[in-house]
Motif scaffolding. Structure first.
Motif, mmCIF file in Angstrom:
data_model
loop_
_atom_site.group_PDB
_atom_site.id
_atom_site.type_symbol
_atom_site.label_atom_id
_atom_site.label_comp_id
_atom_site.label_asym_id
_atom_site.label_seq_id
_atom_site.Cartn_x
_atom_site.Cartn_y
_atom_site.Cartn_z
ATOM 1 N N LEU A 87 0.817 -1.213 0.000
ATOM 2 C CA LEU A 87 0.000 0.000 0.000
ATOM 3 C C LEU A 87 0.848 1.259 0.000
ATOM 4 N N ALA A 95 1.355 6.716 8.447
ATOM 5 C CA ALA A 95 0.746 5.774 9.392
ATOM 6 C C ALA A 95 1.509 4.453 9.505
ATOM 7 N N TYR A 183 -12.252 0.958 -5.040
ATOM 8 C CA TYR A 183 -10.883 0.550 -4.691
ATOM 9 C C TYR A 183 -10.636 0.714 -3.201
ATOM 10 N N SER A 184 -11.239 1.760 -2.591
ATOM 11 C CA SER A 184 -10.971 2.012 -1.182
ATOM 12 C C SER A 184 -11.559 0.896 -0.315
ATOM 13 N N ILE A 187 -9.287 -2.002 -0.511
ATOM 14 C CA ILE A 187 -8.098 -1.862 0.346
ATOM 15 C C ILE A 187 -8.459 -2.114 1.806
ATOM 16 N N VAL A 188 -9.564 -1.516 2.268
ATOM 17 C CA VAL A 188 -9.988 -1.727 3.653
ATOM 18 C C VAL A 188 -10.195 -3.219 3.939
ATOM 19 N N GLY A 277 -1.755 10.056 -0.030
ATOM 20 C CA GLY A 277 -2.650 8.895 -0.068
ATOM 21 C C GLY A 277 -3.148 8.506 1.321
ATOM 22 N N ASP A 278 -2.273 8.580 2.304
ATOM 23 C CA ASP A 278 -2.629 8.307 3.695
ATOM 24 C C ASP A 278 -3.723 9.246 4.193
ATOM 25 N N ALA A 282 -7.306 7.955 5.070
ATOM 26 C CA ALA A 282 -7.740 8.065 6.468
ATOM 27 C C ALA A 282 -8.890 9.053 6.562
ATOM 28 N N GLU A 285 -12.164 7.084 5.098
ATOM 29 C CA GLU A 285 -12.702 5.859 5.696
ATOM 30 C C GLU A 285 -13.055 5.986 7.179
ATOM 31 N N THR A 286 -12.298 6.785 7.916
ATOM 32 C CA THR A 286 -12.560 6.863 9.358
ATOM 33 C C THR A 286 -13.841 7.648 9.657
ATOM 34 N N VAL A 346 -13.155 3.082 15.856
ATOM 35 C CA VAL A 346 -12.808 2.926 14.443
ATOM 36 C C VAL A 346 -11.693 1.905 14.267
ATOM 37 N N VAL A 463 -10.284 -0.848 9.604
ATOM 38 C CA VAL A 463 -11.283 -0.085 10.365
ATOM 39 C C VAL A 463 -12.469 -1.011 10.651
#
Ligand code: HEM
Ligand code: PLO
Length: 488
Positions: A87, A95, A183-184, A187-188, A277-278, A282, A285-286, A346, A463
Motif C-alpha cells: 500500500l 501511518a 478501490y478504497s 483496500i480496507v 494517499g494516507d 484516512a 474511511e474513518t 474505528v 477499520v
C-alpha cells in the motif's frame, strides 16, 4: 537491579501448534474480542507468537498509556508487513512508516498544512457546511424511501478531504468517485490483515486472492494520486498554497534546495504520493465509518435521537444552520459522538507499535523488536471502568446536571495518544459534529416498521465498519416549508 533486563517476561500463550487448537474453540470471534476474552486466562498483558514475531497484547489503560505516552518514543516503531508495504511503497507514508526523521518531517508538514485551514478558521467550516448542505438536499429528495446512506455520506466526507488535499470535489455519479468507492473498500477489506493471519487461521483472514485484490486496488489508487500530482505540478506556484498537495510540493522543492528544517531528509515523489494517499484514505474511511455507526445507534435508540433534536431546537432553532461555534452549546450531541467512538472504536487494535529498544511495560520486560498491540476494544469495554459497557448511553459523558460534559474514565483513547496520536483528530471532530447536527436538525432517521434494525457487530478490518443497512430520513415536523437555500 530494577532495570528492564531484570524484569520477568509477560505471561505467554503456548506456542503455535497448540494454540491452533485452543483458538479454534472460540471460533468466530474477531481478533479484538478474542484478545479481550484471553484476559480471563492470561491477565491483561500477555504475549504470543505470530509466526516468528513476538507480540505483546495490552488490554488495560495503565499499560496502554505507559506504551503510548510515558515510553512513547521507545514504542513509536511500526512493523513492516507484506500488505502495508504494498500500500505504501515500503512505508513511505506516515501511518505505516517506521519511526525515523523522515516520518517526523512528513508528520510536521501535513500537520501544518491541514491546520493552516485551522480549527477556528472559517475555511474548513465552510467546506464542511457546503457538503452538509448538499447531503441534506439528497436526503430531502429521498423522503420515505429507505436507502443505504453509505455512498452519500462517503461523498460528503470525501469532498471535504478532496478540498483539503486537492482543492477539488466530486458531483453525484462522478465516475472517478465511483471507482474510488470501490478501490478504497477493496483496500480496507484486505490491508493489514496479514499481521494477524498466523493466530487466526480459522477466520481465513488472508486468502491469496486478497493479495490480488489489494494489488489491483492499490494500482487504481496510485493512478488517481499520480494524476492529481501531475495536475498540481502544472500550475504550481510558490506564492499560493491551495491545498495539501501544494504544501507537499513546496516542501519537496525546498528540500531539493537543501532548505529542510531537518537535514538529509528525503522527500521523494513516492513519499509525497504515499503521504497524500494516507491523508486521503484516512480522511475518507474513518469519518464515514463513525457517521455510519452514529446512524446505527441512533435508529436503535430513538430516545437519544429525540434528545439531540430537542437540544438542537432549543439552541439553534430553524432560522439558521449549525456552526462550529455551537459546539460548546450542544453537550448532548457531543456526548453522543463520544459514546459512539467508545462503543465502536474505528480502530479497535490501533495500528501495531514496535519496541525500538529493550524496555518494559508494567512489571514485564519487553525485548527490542517486539510488536505491541493496544486492544482499544478492551479499554473501551472494561467493566471496571464502564458500567454496562455494551449499553449505548451518551449520558455517561454528561455531568450530574446533564448540561456539561465530563470524562467518566481514563480508559478512553479513540484517537490513540502520544507521538503516534491520530493526525486528523481535530478535523474528524469538526466533521462529525457538523454533519450530525445538520442531519438531525432537519431529519429523523428511522428503519421502516417491520424491517430489521441494523446489526451492531461490525466487520473487523483495518477499520471496524458496520454492515450495510438502509434507513429513511424523514423531514421533521415544522421543516416542510423551510428551503435549503441557506448558504454557507
Ligand atoms: C492514526 C483514530 C480520523 C489521519 C490513528 C490511530 C487511531 C486513529 C486510533 C492510530 C494511533 C496509534 O497507532 O497509536 C481515528 C479516528 C478518526 C480518525 C477514531 C475519526 C473519528 C482521521 C482523519 C485523518 C487521520 C480524518 C486525516 C486527516 C491519521 C494518520 C494516522 C492516524 C495520518 C497515523 C499517525 C502516525 O502513525 O504517526 N487515527 N482517526 N485520522 N490517523 Fe486517525
Ligand atoms: C483506508 C483505505 C484507503 O484506500 C487507504 C488507507 C490509507 C490510510 C489508512 C486507511 C486506509 C484506514 C484507516 C487508517 C489510515 C491511516 C490511519 C487510520 C489505518 C487503509 C487509522 C484509523 O489508524
Amino acid at each position: 537491579g530494577f532495570g528492564p533486563a531484570a524484569a520477568r517476561s509477560p505471561p505467554s500463550l503456548p506456542s503455535l501448534p497448540i494454540i491452533g487448537s485452543i483458538l479454534s474453540l472460540v471460533s468466530d470471534s474477531p481478533p479484538h474480542i478474542f484478545f479481550q476474552q484471553l484476559q480471563k486466562k492470561y491477565g491483561n498483558i500477555y504475549s504470543l507468537m505470530m509466526g516468528s514475531h513476538k507480540v505483546l497484547i495490552i488490554n488495560s489503560h495503565h499499560h496502554a498509556k505507559e506504551v503510548l505516552i510515558k515510553k512513547g518514543k521507545v514504542f513509536a516503531g511500526r512493523p513492516r508487513t507484506v500488505t502495508t508495504d504494498l500500500l505504501t511503497r515500503d512505508g513511505k507514508d506516515i501511518a505505516f512508516a517506521d519511526y525515523s526523521s523522515t516520518w517526523k518531517f512528513h508528520r510536521k508538514i501535513v500537520h501544518g498544512a491541514l491546520y493552516m485551514f485551522g480549527e477556528g478558521s472559517a475555511s474548513i467550516e465552510k467546506i464542511i457546511c457546503r457538503e452538509a448542505l448538499s447531503l441534506s438536499a439528497v436526503l430531502s429528495e429521498s423522503q420515505k424511501s429507505p436507502m443505504d446512506l453509505g455512498p452519500e455520506l462517503t461523498r460528503a466526507v470525501t469532498n471535504v478531504v478532496c478540498a483539503l488535499c486537492f482543492n477539488s470535489s466530486y458531483k453525484r455519479g462522478d465516475a472517478e468517485f465511483e471507482s474510488m468507492l470501490q478501490y478504497s473498500q477493496g483496500i480496507v477489506d484486505t490491508v493489514a490483515k496479514d499481521s494477524l493471519v498466523d493466530i487466526f487461521p480459522w477466520l481465513q483472514m488472508f486468502p491469496n486472492k486478497d493479495l490480488t485484490t489489494l494489488r489491483e486496488c492499490v494500482s487504481i489508487r496510485d493512478n488517481l494520486l499520480q494524476k492529481k500530482y501531475e495536475e498540481h505540478k502544472v500550475d504550481y506556484s510558490d506564492n499560493v498554497q491551495r491545498d495539501l498537495m501544494d504544501a507537499m510540493l513546496r516542501a519537496k522543492r525546498s528540500s531539493e534546495n537543501n532548505n529542510t528544517p531537518v537535514p538529509n531528509v528525503a522527500l521523494t515523489e513516492d513519499h509525497l504520493l504515499m503521504t497524500v494517499g494516507d491523508i486521503f484514505g484516512a480522511g475518507v474511511e474513518t469519518t464515514t465509518t463513525v457517521l455510519k455507526w452514529s446512524i446505527v445507534y441512533l435508529v436503535h435508540n430513538p430516545k437519544v435521537q429525540k434528545k439531540i433534536q430537542e437540544e438542537l431546537d432549543r439552541k439553534i432553532g430553524t432560522d439558521r444552520h449549525p456552526q462550529l461555534s455551537d459546539r460548546g452549546n450542544l453537550p448532548y450531541l457531543e456526548a453522543t459522538i463520544r459514546e459512539v467512538l467508545r462503543i465502536r472504536p474505528v480502530s479497535p487494535l490501533l495500528i501495531p507499535h514496535v519496541a525500538l529498544q529493550d524496555s518494559s511495560v508494567g512489571e514485564y520486560r519487553v525485548d527490542k523488536g517486539t510488536r505491541v498491540i493496544i486492544n482499544l476494544w478492551s479499554l473501551h469495554h472494561d467493566e471496571k471502568e464502564w458500567k454496562n459497557p455494551e449499553l449505548f448511553d451518551p449520558g455517561r459523558f454528561l455531568n450530574e446536571e446533564g448540561d456539561g460534559l465530563c470524562s467518566p474514565s481514563a480508559s478512553y483513547l479513540p484517537f490513540g495518544a502520544g507521538v503516534r496520536v491520530c493526525l486528523g483528530e481535530a478535523l474528524a471532530k469538526m466533521e462529525l459534529f457538523l454533519f450530525l447536527a445538520w442531519i438531525l436538525q432537519r431529519f429523523t432517521l428511522e428503519v421502516p416498521t417491520g424491517q430489521p434494525l441494523p446489526e451492531l457487530q461490525g466487520k473487523f478490518g483495518v477499520v471496524l465498519q458496520p454492515k450495510r443497512f438502509k434507513v429513511t430520513a424523514n423531514l421533521r415536523a415544522g421543516w416542510e416549508n423551510i428551503s435549503l437555500k441557506q448558504h454557507c
